[in-house]
Design a protein around this motif. Structure first.
Motif: not given
Lengths: 190, 196
Positions: B15-16, B42-44, B46-48, B50-52, B56-57, B59
């Motif tokens: 994940l990292q 996958e969700m982690s 996908d989420w990561k 999106e946040l990166a 978004w940063q 926003a």
């Protein structure tokens, strides 16, 4: 140094309830991407999404006292977000009448179908639910390890959570097991 | 390793993005065979991602600025129950300017303020350096009466009446902090704090 609670995320909600601004900022960091994800799936622009977010956050601030279970937080936020989006489109329908021909001529910029989006959002909700079941410390740890774009160092994480650097690895492993187990139970229930 | 033989230490490293190419390939194979693990990963990711995302940063900063404003305004509203207090739900000034857009095209500012069950929409158009034309409308307002809008700042005090659509206009307002009052006759209905 501020002590981070090892109890459930209900504590964070309780702190918000008591007007703790720092707690609100932690909570909103978690909620906002969810609100924006729903808006994005509804084909809303950035400004429209921000408009919806403002309404959702206001309603959340006003209603947090009524949230007894942390588990109901996501359902609550999801419901008000969808309700606000619906109200937004209702208003547009009242003022704009777009010819169907024009709508059909607009190229679809989205590669995924609405069904794919729905499945993705459902899975995302499941992961968020699993994260909400964690203690506040575990929640913050996993958030900083995997969801912080600033990628803080272990030293910075340890300092923020008031824990030794050496314990991050073992705790992280245990949290992943917990998330996995939670998702497994949820998957069985389907 | 857990009872199912999943090495969560390796999953955490995956994940990292800290696995070597061959370990990464083997872990991906393991993930593909386990639907629950696949969802988690996958969700982690996908989420990561999106946040990166840069959007978004940016926003994210706006979200926190709006939240702080709302918390302050709600606190002020709780102190005074004699009249409604405006709470900001949207302010285009808090949003970052989209990349590639010349500032001249985005200098119109829009503000949305919640007033009980109604809303006040404000649009600001620059008329000169440091002054704006302000156009406002009370939406879903439960009255067709003509209201008076009083705008009071440290250097300027202005007043305008609403029309039958609850629209009002101030042709030139200097930049600064203002207290806007919505009045019906002498009675104050609502108070809004505005930074122009």
């Amino acid at each position: 140094m501020k002590k981070i609670s090892k109890k459930s995320l209900a504590d964070l909600i309780e702190k918000c309830n008591n007007g703790d601004e720092a707690a609100w900022h932690i909570l909103i960091d978690f909620i906002a991407p969810y609100v924006f994800a729903i808006c994005s799936k509804s084909r809303m622009t950035r400004d429209e999404s921000f408009d919806i977010f403002g309404q959702v956050s206001l309603q959340l601030i006003k209603s947090i006292k009524r949230l007894k279970e942390p588990g109901s937080l996501l359902a609550f936020v999801g419901t008000i977000t969808r309700r606000e989006i619906y109200a937004f489109f209702q208003k547009i329908m009242m003022t704009d009448s777009i010819d169907e021909e024009i709508v059909n001529s607009v190229p679809d910029l989205y590669s995924k179908s609405p069904e794919d989006d729905f499945v993705l959002l459902e899975k995302r909700e499941m992961l968020m639910e699993a994260m909400l079941s964690l203690s506040e410390r575990d929640f913050l740890l996993i958030k900083m390890l995997y969801f912080d774009p600033g990628e803080p160092s272990y030293k910075a994480i340890a300092k923020k959570l008031n824990m030794p650097v050496s314990s991050i690895g073992p705790i992280r492993g245990k949290i992943l097991v917990r998330l996995y187990k939670y998702l497994k139970i949820k998957n069985k229930g389907k | 390793m857990n009872s199912e033989g999943i090495d969560f230490k390796k999953i955490a490293a995956y994940l990292q993005g800290k696995l070597k190419a061959n370990e990464k390939k083997a872990t991906e194979k393991e993930i593909a065979q386990n639907p629950v693990l696949k969802t988690l990963i996958e969700m982690s990711l996908d989420w990561k991602s999106e946040l990166a995302d840069k959007n978004w940063q940016q926003a994210g900063k706006s979200v926190h600025a709006l939240l702080s404003k709302q918390l302050d305004e709600i606190k002020a509203a709780e102190k005074n129950t004699q009249w409604m207090r405006g709470i900001t739900t949207f302010d285009s000034k808090l949003l970052p300017i989209p990349e590639g857009v010349r500032p001249a095209t985005v200098d119109t500012r829009r503000i949305k303020i919640q007033l009980g069950n109604s809303q006040l929409d404000i649009s600001l158009y620059p008329v000169s350096t440091g002054s704006y034309e302000l156009i406002g409308q009370l939406i879903d307002w439960n009255s067709v009466d003509i209201h008076t809008i009083v705008l009071k700042g440290s250097n300027q005090s202005l007043s305008a009446d609403t029309n039958q659509f609850q629209l009002f206009q101030f042709p030139r307002v200097s930049a600064g902090h203002y207290s806007m009052k919505v009045k019906l006759g002498r009675k104050i209905i609502a108070v809004i704090d505005l930074d122009l």
